[in-house]
Design a protein around this motif. Sequence first.
Motif, short mmCIF file in Angstrom:
data_model
loop_
_atom_site.label_atom_id
_atom_site.label_comp_id
_atom_site.label_asym_id
_atom_site.label_seq_id
_atom_site.Cartn_x
_atom_site.Cartn_y
_atom_site.Cartn_z
N SER A 158 57.32 -43.09 -16.79
CA SER A 158 57.63 -41.74 -17.30
C SER A 158 59.04 -41.27 -16.89
N ASP A 178 58.69 -27.61 -12.05
CA ASP A 178 58.84 -27.54 -13.50
C ASP A 178 58.40 -28.85 -14.13
N TYR A 179 58.75 -29.96 -13.48
CA TYR A 179 58.39 -31.28 -13.99
C TYR A 179 57.81 -32.12 -12.86
N CYS A 200 65.58 -25.47 -11.06
CA CYS A 200 64.67 -26.47 -11.65
C CYS A 200 64.10 -27.33 -10.52
N GLY A 203 54.56 -25.43 -14.81
CA GLY A 203 55.29 -26.68 -15.00
C GLY A 203 54.48 -27.69 -15.78
N LYS A 204 55.03 -28.86 -15.99
CA LYS A 204 54.25 -29.89 -16.65
C LYS A 204 54.36 -31.22 -15.94
N VAL A 237 61.65 -30.63 -9.50
CA VAL A 237 60.97 -31.85 -9.90
C VAL A 237 60.14 -32.32 -8.71
N GLU A 251 66.40 -30.33 -21.85
CA GLU A 251 65.63 -29.09 -21.81
C GLU A 251 66.10 -28.20 -20.65
N VAL A 295 54.97 -34.79 -16.33
CA VAL A 295 55.63 -35.59 -17.37
C VAL A 295 54.84 -36.88 -17.60
N LEU A 332 61.42 -38.01 -18.14
CA LEU A 332 61.86 -36.99 -17.18
C LEU A 332 63.37 -36.76 -17.30
N LEU A 355 64.20 -34.76 -20.30
CA LEU A 355 63.89 -33.33 -20.12
C LEU A 355 64.94 -32.66 -19.23
N LEU A 356 65.32 -33.34 -18.16
CA LEU A 356 66.30 -32.75 -17.23
C LEU A 356 67.64 -32.55 -17.92
#
Lengths: 250, 327
Positions: free
Chosen positions: A235, B304-305, B287, A226-227, B289, A246, A229, A239, A242-243
């Motif tokens: 940020s 993922d994020y 996904c 993962g990354k 978060v 991406e 953000v 996010l 991206l959601l």
Amino acid sequence: MNIVVCVKRVPDTETKIKIGGEGTKIDPAGVEFIISPFDEFAVEEAIRIKEKLGKGEITILSLGPADAQTIMRKAYAMGADKGTHLNDATECQDTLAEAQALAAALKGMQFDLLLFGKQAVDYDNGAVGVQVARLLNIPVVSRIIKLDVADGKATVERESDMGKEVVEVKLPAAFTAEKGLNEPRYPKLMDIMKAKKKPLEEKPAQLEAPKLTIVKMDYPPARPPGKIVGQGEESVPALVNLLKNEAKAL
Amino acid sequence: MGNNVLIFAEQMGGKFRSVAYEAICQGKKMAQGLGGKAIAVAIGGGVEAVAKDLGQYGADKVIVVDNAKLKDFTVDAYGKAFSEVVSKNDPAVVLLAATFQGKDLGGYASAALGAPLSSDCTEWASQDGGIQVKRPIYAGKAYVTVKFNSQPAVISLRPKVFLPDAPDASKSAEVEKIDLALSDDDFRSVVKEIITKTAGKIDVTEADIIVSGGRGLKGPEGFVVLEELAGLLGAAVGASRTVVDEGWRSHSDQIGQTGKVVSPKLYIACGISGAIQHLAGMRTSKCIVAINKDPEAPIFSTADYGIVGDLFKVVPALTAEIKKTIG
Ligand SMILES: Cc1cc2nc3c(=O)[nH]c(=O)nc-3n(C[C@H](O)[C@H](O)[C@H](O)COP(=O)(O)OP(=O)(O)OC[C@H]3O[C@@H](n4cnc5c(N)ncnc54)[C@H](O)[C@@H]3O)c2cc1C
Ligand SMILES: Nc1ncnc2c1ncn2[C@@H]1O[C@H](COP(=O)(O)O)[C@@H](O)[C@H]1O
């Protein structure tokens, strides 16, 4: 009130599962084994009922390899009185065969309540309680979060898809324990010492040939890395972008 | 030896649930591979009227056991009815959804018929004239591939893994109504009361999006910020075990090895460290978060994020931003 509780020895929930050499079982090296957490709720409930009624006997039944006796002693330390270990060196992987062997042993026992966990946290089938009850032809209610016994009947609460249900059952009956039923106690040192002297009978498990075979065991597919953000609320727009664009998750 | 697939069509309040359609679509595909038929079984009080619609999802035939005494589900009575239908039809596979009802009935049928059982399957394949399944064990820390050595095999499918095909309105199934003799012994357990859940509350196992909170929420009042985001997204609110054990949220909201296993489209973990038992319950989400003030929190390696920061600032900002972009 006589209560039998079925408990299974499972790897500690902290365990990082490592697949063993044959590829169909886990590598037990370094794994600590515990009473399956839902079975611990069942043991605790049995003790609370006995304490409340001021009489009765609690029997532990466990099918498994030799060191199943270690977790049986843990249940003894919590307050169970005695137990039977059905020795199975083969580590059976078929719940039906296990249920049949447990039911065969239970046919020779006298009980009003038969308690299980809702699921053994190894193979996660969540079936043995209902299977055994059917094999013994007694009623069963699964995943209970409250249990009251009086006048040859039990009144239980369980969660269902509709919400919550109150079910009344004639005894003898079987129940499977869900989280929320109670908070299991920690045995005191003195009780751990006493547990060593309580009777434990050992018998070979009467297992039929398994009707299913585990062909292989695999690890779950790895998640892509993962990354981060960013830091803090600044940020958030990145996010959301991206959601939306991406991951297409919004 | 039969080659049909018998499918339990789960209903609630006289309406089939989406898991019933999921099972029927897979059952039809299995039956095609086995050269047999997909036979759905509907049990309840007042299910006959809707039964033929199951044909739109692939059922070739629907067997209906309609009896006022079967209005409420108990494993004893439904199990008896279901197992009798199964044994009269000699199927190769008995298929259910791995829901509360489906798991109970699968266990009952397995014991009644002496049939092998695999719960919560996430994949299946035709193999050597039979069906082979794959299922998670150790709360998803590993998977096993299972082969059956005897017929029928009782298989339950994890909900929401197999999505149903769109219904084909031109199809309808033949309906066979059967009467079964039920005795007092089948009603030793009786539902006395159903306390329906709070209207509008979405169950974590049914939600497409879950906003989940851990000890970082500091207390029950902290969940207000999550409720706001969840309300906007039509999401369910989940919780870590710590939060449930503290009494901040109900047991039915707990995600993890001793809670519910979920795989929504989007899982937003707020103030959750990411213990192995929690990850076991949500790692198959499409996904993930994570919002956590500790950059070292293990949840970040599964997400993922991630946003490193104070959830009491980040979550309201997220709610505001989503309101702005998607209205
Ligand atoms: C047998 C057994 C079964 C278990 N089953 C489960 C289960 O089913 N589900 C489950 O969840 N756990 C389960 N656990 C418990 C598990 O081991 C962890 O203890 C638990 O998941 C931790 O919950 P948490 O992440 O909420 O709390 P913590 O681990 O205390 O984490 C809190 C997190 O919040 C962050 N935080 C604090 N304040 C803020 C803030 N203002 N903003 C942002 N972040 C903040 C912290 O950095 C920390 O990472 C089980 C344990 C055992 C032994
Ligand atoms: N080998 C076993 N010995 C004793 N009890 C068991 C065994 N396997 C399962 N059980 C009981 O049945 C419950 C459900 O197990 P399972 O169907 O394997 O998930 C467990 O929580 C135990 O109470």
